[in-house]
Design a protein around this motif. Structure first.
Motif, PDB file in Angstrom:
ATOM      1  N   ILE A  39     -31.455  -2.619   3.743  1.00 25.95           N
ATOM      2  CA  ILE A  39     -30.194  -3.024   3.114  1.00 25.95           C
ATOM      3  C   ILE A  39     -29.397  -1.792   2.701  1.00 25.95           C
ATOM      4  CG2 ILE A  39     -29.224  -4.138   1.061  1.00 25.95           C
ATOM      5  CD1 ILE A  39     -31.550  -6.209   1.359  1.00 25.95           C
ATOM      6  N   ALA A  40     -30.080  -0.781   2.155  1.00 29.02           N
ATOM      7  CA  ALA A  40     -29.388   0.456   1.752  1.00 29.02           C
ATOM      8  C   ALA A  40     -28.743   1.130   2.963  1.00 29.02           C
ATOM      9  CB  ALA A  40     -30.362   1.402   1.061  1.00 29.02           C
ATOM     10  N   ASP A  41     -29.456   1.172   4.095  1.00 27.96           N
ATOM     11  CA  ASP A  41     -28.883   1.758   5.313  1.00 27.96           C
ATOM     12  C   ASP A  41     -27.664   0.975   5.788  1.00 27.96           C
ATOM     13  OD1 ASP A  41     -30.380   4.007   5.686  1.00 27.96           O
ATOM     14  OD2 ASP A  41     -31.652   3.183   7.257  1.00 27.96           O
ATOM     15  N   LEU A  42     -27.747  -0.344   5.762  1.00 29.40           N
ATOM     16  CA  LEU A  42     -26.594  -1.153   6.179  1.00 29.40           C
ATOM     17  C   LEU A  42     -25.394  -0.935   5.268  1.00 29.40           C
ATOM     18  CD1 LEU A  42     -28.075  -4.579   7.307  1.00 29.40           C
ATOM     19  CD2 LEU A  42     -26.966  -2.843   8.713  1.00 29.40           C
ATOM     20  N   ILE A  43     -25.631  -0.870   3.970  1.00 29.77           N
ATOM     21  CA  ILE A  43     -24.541  -0.620   3.021  1.00 29.77           C
ATOM     22  C   ILE A  43     -23.911   0.743   3.289  1.00 29.77           C
ATOM     23  CG2 ILE A  43     -24.033  -0.155   0.588  1.00 29.77           C
ATOM     24  CD1 ILE A  43     -26.066  -2.391  -0.081  1.00 29.77           C
ATOM     25  N   LEU A  44     -24.733   1.741   3.568  1.00 31.36           N
ATOM     26  CA  LEU A  44     -24.223   3.081   3.852  1.00 31.36           C
ATOM     27  C   LEU A  44     -23.359   3.090   5.118  1.00 31.36           C
ATOM     28  CD1 LEU A  44     -24.309   5.840   2.562  1.00 31.36           C
ATOM     29  CD2 LEU A  44     -26.348   6.340   3.879  1.00 31.36           C
ATOM     30  N   VAL A  45     -23.779   2.347   6.145  1.00 29.44           N
ATOM     31  CA  VAL A  45     -22.990   2.266   7.378  1.00 29.44           C
ATOM     32  C   VAL A  45     -21.663   1.562   7.123  1.00 29.44           C
ATOM     33  CG1 VAL A  45     -22.902   1.134   9.638  1.00 29.44           C
ATOM     34  CG2 VAL A  45     -24.909   2.424   8.985  1.00 29.44           C
ATOM     35  N   VAL A  46     -21.697   0.479   6.364  1.00 29.20           N
ATOM     36  CA  VAL A  46     -20.464  -0.246   6.037  1.00 29.20           C
ATOM     37  C   VAL A  46     -19.517   0.650   5.256  1.00 29.20           C
ATOM     38  CG1 VAL A  46     -19.517  -2.163   4.684  1.00 29.20           C
ATOM     39  CG2 VAL A  46     -21.484  -2.545   6.179  1.00 29.20           C
ATOM     40  N   LEU A  47     -20.057   1.386   4.282  1.00 32.98           N
ATOM     41  CA  LEU A  47     -19.225   2.324   3.524  1.00 32.98           C
ATOM     42  C   LEU A  47     -18.623   3.397   4.425  1.00 32.98           C
ATOM     43  CD1 LEU A  47     -21.194   2.980   0.209  1.00 32.98           C
ATOM     44  CD2 LEU A  47     -18.913   2.007   0.445  1.00 32.98           C
ATOM     45  N   THR A  48     -19.428   3.911   5.339  1.00 29.74           N
ATOM     46  CA  THR A  48     -18.944   4.951   6.257  1.00 29.74           C
ATOM     47  C   THR A  48     -17.759   4.450   7.065  1.00 29.74           C
ATOM     48  OG1 THR A  48     -21.166   5.911   6.394  1.00 29.74           O
ATOM     49  CG2 THR A  48     -19.616   6.492   8.143  1.00 29.74           C
ATOM     50  N   PHE A  49     -17.894   3.279   7.674  1.00 34.98           N
ATOM     51  CA  PHE A  49     -16.790   2.736   8.467  1.00 34.98           C
ATOM     52  C   PHE A  49     -15.598   2.352   7.606  1.00 34.98           C
ATOM     53  CE2 PHE A  49     -20.050   2.189  11.755  1.00 34.98           C
ATOM     54  CZ  PHE A  49     -19.362   2.738  12.825  1.00 34.98           C
ATOM     55  N   THR A  50     -15.857   1.847   6.401  1.00 32.44           N
ATOM     56  CA  THR A  50     -14.759   1.500   5.494  1.00 32.44           C
ATOM     57  C   THR A  50     -13.957   2.739   5.129  1.00 32.44           C
ATOM     58  OG1 THR A  50     -16.026  -0.351   4.589  1.00 32.44           O
ATOM     59  CG2 THR A  50     -14.199   0.479   3.262  1.00 32.44           C
ATOM     60  N   PHE A  51     -14.650   3.817   4.780  1.00 35.60           N
ATOM     61  CA  PHE A  51     -13.945   5.057   4.452  1.00 35.60           C
ATOM     62  C   PHE A  51     -13.144   5.567   5.637  1.00 35.60           C
ATOM     63  CE2 PHE A  51     -17.395   6.026   1.106  1.00 35.60           C
ATOM     64  CZ  PHE A  51     -16.675   5.368   0.136  1.00 35.60           C
ATOM     65  N   PHE A  52     -13.701   5.459   6.843  1.00 41.33           N
ATOM     66  CA  PHE A  52     -12.991   5.930   8.030  1.00 41.33           C
ATOM     67  C   PHE A  52     -11.710   5.132   8.253  1.00 41.33           C
ATOM     68  CE2 PHE A  52     -12.116   5.652  12.601  1.00 41.33           C
ATOM     69  CZ  PHE A  52     -11.913   6.988  12.872  1.00 41.33           C
ATOM     70  N   PHE A  53     -11.821   3.818   8.217  1.00 42.35           N
ATOM     71  CA  PHE A  53     -10.656   2.979   8.509  1.00 42.35           C
ATOM     72  C   PHE A  53      -9.641   2.949   7.376  1.00 42.35           C
ATOM     73  CE2 PHE A  53     -13.673   1.098  11.615  1.00 42.35           C
ATOM     74  CZ  PHE A  53     -12.946   1.422  12.755  1.00 42.35           C
ATOM     75  N   GLN A  54     -10.057   3.310   6.167  1.00 42.22           N
ATOM     76  CA  GLN A  54      -9.130   3.400   5.045  1.00 42.22           C
ATOM     77  C   GLN A  54      -8.473   4.780   4.966  1.00 42.22           C
ATOM     78  OE1 GLN A  54      -8.124   0.959   2.928  1.00 42.22           O
ATOM     79  NE2 GLN A  54      -9.295  -0.454   4.202  1.00 42.22           N
ATOM     80  N   GLY A  55      -8.923   5.703   5.797  1.00 38.36           N
ATOM     81  CA  GLY A  55      -8.310   7.023   5.833  1.00 38.36           C
ATOM     82  C   GLY A  55      -8.918   8.038   4.887  1.00 38.36           C
ATOM     83  N   TYR A  56     -10.052   7.709   4.286  1.00 37.55           N
ATOM     84  CA  TYR A  56     -10.729   8.644   3.391  1.00 37.55           C
ATOM     85  C   TYR A  56     -11.695   9.494   4.219  1.00 37.55           C
ATOM     86  CZ  TYR A  56      -8.973   5.565  -0.266  1.00 37.55           C
ATOM     87  OH  TYR A  56      -8.174   4.827  -1.089  1.00 37.55           O
ATOM     88  N   ILE A  57     -11.138  10.458   4.927  1.00 39.01           N
ATOM     89  CA  ILE A  57     -11.914  11.235   5.889  1.00 39.01           C
ATOM     90  C   ILE A  57     -13.013  12.053   5.209  1.00 39.01           C
ATOM     91  CG2 ILE A  57     -11.779  13.006   7.694  1.00 39.01           C
ATOM     92  CD1 ILE A  57     -10.563  10.228   8.385  1.00 39.01           C
ATOM     93  N   GLY A  58     -12.747  12.606   4.044  1.00 38.83           N
ATOM     94  CA  GLY A  58     -13.753  13.373   3.324  1.00 38.83           C
ATOM     95  C   GLY A  58     -14.960  12.514   2.965  1.00 38.83           C
ATOM     96  N   LEU A  59     -14.701  11.331   2.398  1.00 38.29           N
ATOM     97  CA  LEU A  59     -15.792  10.415   2.049  1.00 38.29           C
ATOM     98  C   LEU A  59     -16.493   9.899   3.302  1.00 38.29           C
ATOM     99  CD1 LEU A  59     -14.175   8.401  -0.876  1.00 38.29           C
ATOM    100  CD2 LEU A  59     -15.972  10.136  -1.009  1.00 38.29           C
ATOM    101  N   PHE A  60     -15.743   9.717   4.370  1.00 39.39           N
ATOM    102  CA  PHE A  60     -16.329   9.298   5.641  1.00 39.39           C
ATOM    103  C   PHE A  60     -17.375  10.313   6.094  1.00 39.39           C
ATOM    104  CE2 PHE A  60     -16.065  10.298  10.217  1.00 39.39           C
ATOM    105  CZ  PHE A  60     -16.746   9.188  10.725  1.00 39.39           C
TER     106      PHE A  60
END
Length: 98
Positions: A39-60
């Motif tokens: 579950i932690a890995d899935l949450i991390l992947v979702v966060l990664t893609f969310t940051f990318f598509f929201q334009g937060y490149i540093g957090l991505f």
């Protein structure tokens, strides 16, 4: 986690392959019945893609790096037979009951 010297009935080859191919998604953790890590890995992947598509490149890049390093560490621990399944049993190569 209940750590024992008992060997897991889960396949070493399947666990290593799942980690190598789908490591960042945590599929290997679900296979090994290590639900919280999965579950932690899935949450991390979702966060990664969310940051990318929201334009937060540093957090991505930060979340991508964390997920990649975590996957590499788990992959290494699986290969050297030093990772345990959800019940605390070692994942080993070969027939653990022999």
């Amino acid at each position: 986690m209940n750590e024992t010297t008992e060997h897991s009935p889960k396949s070493y080859g399947v666990a290593v392959t799942l980690c190598g191919i789908f490591g960042t998604l945590g599929i290997h953790h679900f296979y090994l019945e290590d639900w919280w890590h999965g579950i932690a890995d899935l949450i991390l992947v979702v966060l990664t893609f969310t940051f990318f598509f929201q334009g937060y490149i540093g957090l991505f890049f930060i979340t991508l790096l964390i997920d990649a390093v975590h996957t590499i560490v788990i992959f290494y621990l699986l290969i050297v037979e030093n990772w345990r399944d959800g019940q605390g049993r070692l994942i080993v190569l070969g027939n653990p009951t022999a």
